[in-house]
Design an enzyme around this catalytic site. Structure first.
Site, PDB file in Angstrom:
ATOM      1  N   ARG A  44       0.916  -1.297   0.093  1.00  0.00           N
ATOM      2  CA  ARG A  44       0.109  -0.007  -0.041  1.00  0.00           C
ATOM      3  C   ARG A  44       0.736   1.295  -0.147  1.00  0.00           C
ATOM      4  O   ARG A  44       0.370   2.263   0.526  1.00  0.00           O
ATOM      5  CB  ARG A  44      -0.943   0.061   1.191  1.00  0.00           C
ATOM      6  N   LYS A  74       3.289  11.217 -11.373  1.00  0.00           N
ATOM      7  CA  LYS A  74       2.337  10.390 -12.274  1.00  0.00           C
ATOM      8  C   LYS A  74       3.237   8.956 -12.397  1.00  0.00           C
ATOM      9  O   LYS A  74       4.261   9.129 -12.999  1.00  0.00           O
ATOM     10  CB  LYS A  74       2.352  10.862 -13.589  1.00  0.00           C
ATOM     11  N   GLU A  79      10.691  17.789 -24.760  1.00  0.00           N
ATOM     12  CA  GLU A  79       9.870  18.070 -23.621  1.00  0.00           C
ATOM     13  C   GLU A  79      10.369  19.323 -22.878  1.00  0.00           C
ATOM     14  O   GLU A  79       9.788  20.086 -22.204  1.00  0.00           O
ATOM     15  CB  GLU A  79       9.850  16.864 -22.691  1.00  0.00           C
ATOM     16  N   LYS A  96       7.552  22.751 -13.830  1.00  0.00           N
ATOM     17  CA  LYS A  96       6.729  21.366 -13.767  1.00  0.00           C
ATOM     18  C   LYS A  96       6.279  21.572 -12.098  1.00  0.00           C
ATOM     19  O   LYS A  96       5.185  21.370 -11.670  1.00  0.00           O
ATOM     20  CB  LYS A  96       7.397  20.246 -14.142  1.00  0.00           C
ATOM     21  N   GLU A 112      -4.327  17.061 -11.712  1.00  0.00           N
ATOM     22  CA  GLU A 112      -4.681  17.321 -13.188  1.00  0.00           C
ATOM     23  C   GLU A 112      -5.914  17.619 -13.212  1.00  0.00           C
ATOM     24  O   GLU A 112      -7.054  17.011 -14.098  1.00  0.00           O
ATOM     25  CB  GLU A 112      -4.256  16.268 -14.252  1.00  0.00           C
ATOM     26  N   ARG A 133      -2.510  21.537 -14.794  1.00  0.00           N
ATOM     27  CA  ARG A 133      -1.401  20.528 -15.112  1.00  0.00           C
ATOM     28  C   ARG A 133      -1.763  19.949 -16.473  1.00  0.00           C
ATOM     29  O   ARG A 133      -0.879  19.309 -17.022  1.00  0.00           O
ATOM     30  CB  ARG A 133      -1.810  19.051 -14.101  1.00  0.00           C
ATOM     31  N   ASN A 185       0.459  18.674 -21.118  1.00  0.00           N
ATOM     32  CA  ASN A 185      -0.058  17.744 -22.190  1.00  0.00           C
ATOM     33  C   ASN A 185       0.026  18.425 -23.600  1.00  0.00           C
ATOM     34  O   ASN A 185      -0.468  17.806 -24.677  1.00  0.00           O
ATOM     35  CB  ASN A 185      -1.340  17.111 -22.008  1.00  0.00           C
ATOM     36  N   HIS A 231       0.545  16.571 -26.754  1.00  0.00           N
ATOM     37  CA  HIS A 231       0.552  15.107 -26.380  1.00  0.00           C
ATOM     38  C   HIS A 231      -0.653  14.184 -27.046  1.00  0.00           C
ATOM     39  O   HIS A 231      -0.441  13.069 -26.829  1.00  0.00           O
ATOM     40  CB  HIS A 231       0.860  14.698 -24.989  1.00  0.00           C
ATOM     41  N   HIS A 281       0.414  10.707 -28.503  1.00  0.00           N
ATOM     42  CA  HIS A 281      -0.061   9.478 -27.936  1.00  0.00           C
ATOM     43  C   HIS A 281      -0.829   8.868 -29.288  1.00  0.00           C
ATOM     44  O   HIS A 281      -0.540   7.662 -29.246  1.00  0.00           O
ATOM     45  CB  HIS A 281      -0.955   9.563 -26.817  1.00  0.00           C
ATOM     46  N   HIS A 303       9.133   8.572 -28.041  1.00  0.00           N
ATOM     47  CA  HIS A 303       7.957   9.450 -27.445  1.00  0.00           C
ATOM     48  C   HIS A 303       8.162  10.861 -27.840  1.00  0.00           C
ATOM     49  O   HIS A 303       7.445  11.786 -28.218  1.00  0.00           O
ATOM     50  CB  HIS A 303       7.916   9.101 -25.762  1.00  0.00           C
TER      51      HIS A 303
HETATM   52  N1  GLY Z   1       3.746  14.506 -18.221  1.00  0.00           N
HETATM   53  C1  GLY Z   1       2.665  15.315 -18.054  1.00  0.00           C
HETATM   54  C2  GLY Z   1       2.477  15.349 -16.439  1.00  0.00           C
HETATM   55  O1  GLY Z   1       3.129  14.921 -15.572  1.00  0.00           O
HETATM   56  O2  GLY Z   1       1.482  15.910 -16.013  1.00  0.00           O
END
Ligand code: GLY
Length: 380
Positions: free
Chosen positions: A132, A154, A196, A237, A247, A251, A255, A258, A262, A277
């Protein structure tokens, strides 16, 4: 330029991530691995560690990390996964969790992710669910991971339905971005990560984009400009994550590019030998600006400037330059349908009113996206 908080050693930069109750620091600089690892003694007294890495990174960097851990008396077990996106799978997660349990990693121990985005996402997710929740340390070894995936919590794996669809938010307790570890990257991988970096200028920092246009060669060469670029990206960031960890708002700006990226990765089977990527992100950034131009939101000169910079760096900026090829406009739109940014067939895009002026656009019609992609595919 933006002043950074200096760390202990010469040229060291510390970027704090200010999350209530779970604040942590990102240490940035060349050859700082051992001095940053030394903090683990105080952060997690008596803890054991499992180093999760891939076969490629292990050969390059694991012995140095193990020596640093030994110096501070942290006993470590190394767990090596297969390199590549294929490891971010249900099978990969089970295998890693079983290996962590076999290594007797307990609640107070540490999972150390040593590698690029795949290692960080998989090890982070395993750390989130093992017993956990076990403490996670991110030691990113790719530019992409240093400026994006290692920061912000993330974590996750892919499903046959799409990328990163199974996961959890699990913040690290420390991020160590030793920029000398990037010296071993191939030119292709480094450039891909650079997409990025430049993204942060395009989101909301036009001055940083100007600076990137003048300094990108020095970022590649590994001078202080590299550390500065990583620090600006991490600072940007960290600020976004601190105000919108889950998000629910801002946040999503991260993207930018993206949704297109994606879809292209999905159409190339997430095979990074065909499309890395960051290459997909580069194409996505250029497309986001040209799509914004087509919608009458963004001056054409800004869209041209973005593509010109990506071209100068050697990154693809059109669908026709996609290294792995693309599908038809219909296939690209269909591939977007599994993206987390798509709700009931209506697309949410990050669009731009200019360089450094990106915003979240809800309710973009799929037909408009399809028409734009058809034009892009037809363009020479
Ligand atoms: N890679 C996008 C984020 O961390 O929100």
């Amino acid at each position: 330029m933006i002043p950074h908080r200096q760390g202990d050693g010469p040229g060291r930069i510390v970027v704090p991530v200010a999350l209530e109750g779970r604040a942590y620091d990102i240490h940035i600089g060349r050859h700082l691995l051992c001095e940053a690892v030394a903090r683990l003694g105080a952060l997690a007294p008596g803890a054991r560690a499992a180093i999760v890495t891939d076969a490629h990174v292990a050969a390059l960097h694991a012995p140095a990390l193990e020596a640093c851990l030994q110096q501070v008396g942290v006993a470590a077990t190394r767990i090596t996964i297969a390199p590549g996106e294929g490891s971010k799978s249900y099978a990969g997660l089970i295998e890693l969790c079983e290996a962590l349990l076999a290594a007797k990693i307990e609640r107070n121990d540490l999972v150390i992710a040593l590698g690029g985005g795949v290692v960080g996402d998989l090890a982070g997710f395993a750390a989130a669910v093992l017993r956990r929740g076990v403490r996670l340390v991110q030691i990113p070894t790719s530019l992409l991971a240093q400026v994006d995936s290692s920061v912000g919590g993330k974590t996750g794996i892919n499903s046959p339905h799409g990328k990163n669809l199974i996961g959890a938010f699990h913040q690290p307790v420390l991020v160590i971005a030793d920029t000398s570890l990037l010296d071993t990257l191939s030119a292709r991988e480094f450039r891909a990560g650079y997409a990025e970096v430049v993204k942060y200028g395009l989101i909301d920092d036009a001055g940083f984009f100007d600076w990137c246009e003048s300094n990108w060669r020095r970022i590649i060469d590994g001078g202080p400009e590299r550390d500065h670029a990583v620090a600006v990206a991490c600072r940007a960031k960290a600020a976004i994550v601190a105000r919108d960890e889950r998000e629910e708002g801002d946040r999503a700006l991260l993207n930018l590019g993206h949704t297109f990226a994606h879809a292209l990765e999905r159409l190339t089977g997430y095979d990074s030998t065909r499309l890395v990527h960051g290459e997909a992100v580069a194409i996505g950034l250029a497309l986001a600006f040209r799509f914004s131009q087509k919608l009458g939101l963004c001056p054409g000169q800004d869209a041209v400037r973005v593509a010109r910079h990506l071209d100068a760096v050697g990154l693809p900026s059109t669908l026709r330059q996609a290294p792995g090829g693309t599908g038809t406009a219909d296939e690209i739109v269909a591939a977007m349908a599994q993206d987390k940014k798509v709700r009931r067939g209506v697309l949410t895009f990050i669009l731009a009113r200019g360089i450094g002026r990106s915003f979240i656009a809800h309710g973009v019609a799929a037909d408009e996206v399809r028409a734009f992609l058809e034009e892009e595919l037809a363009a020479g």
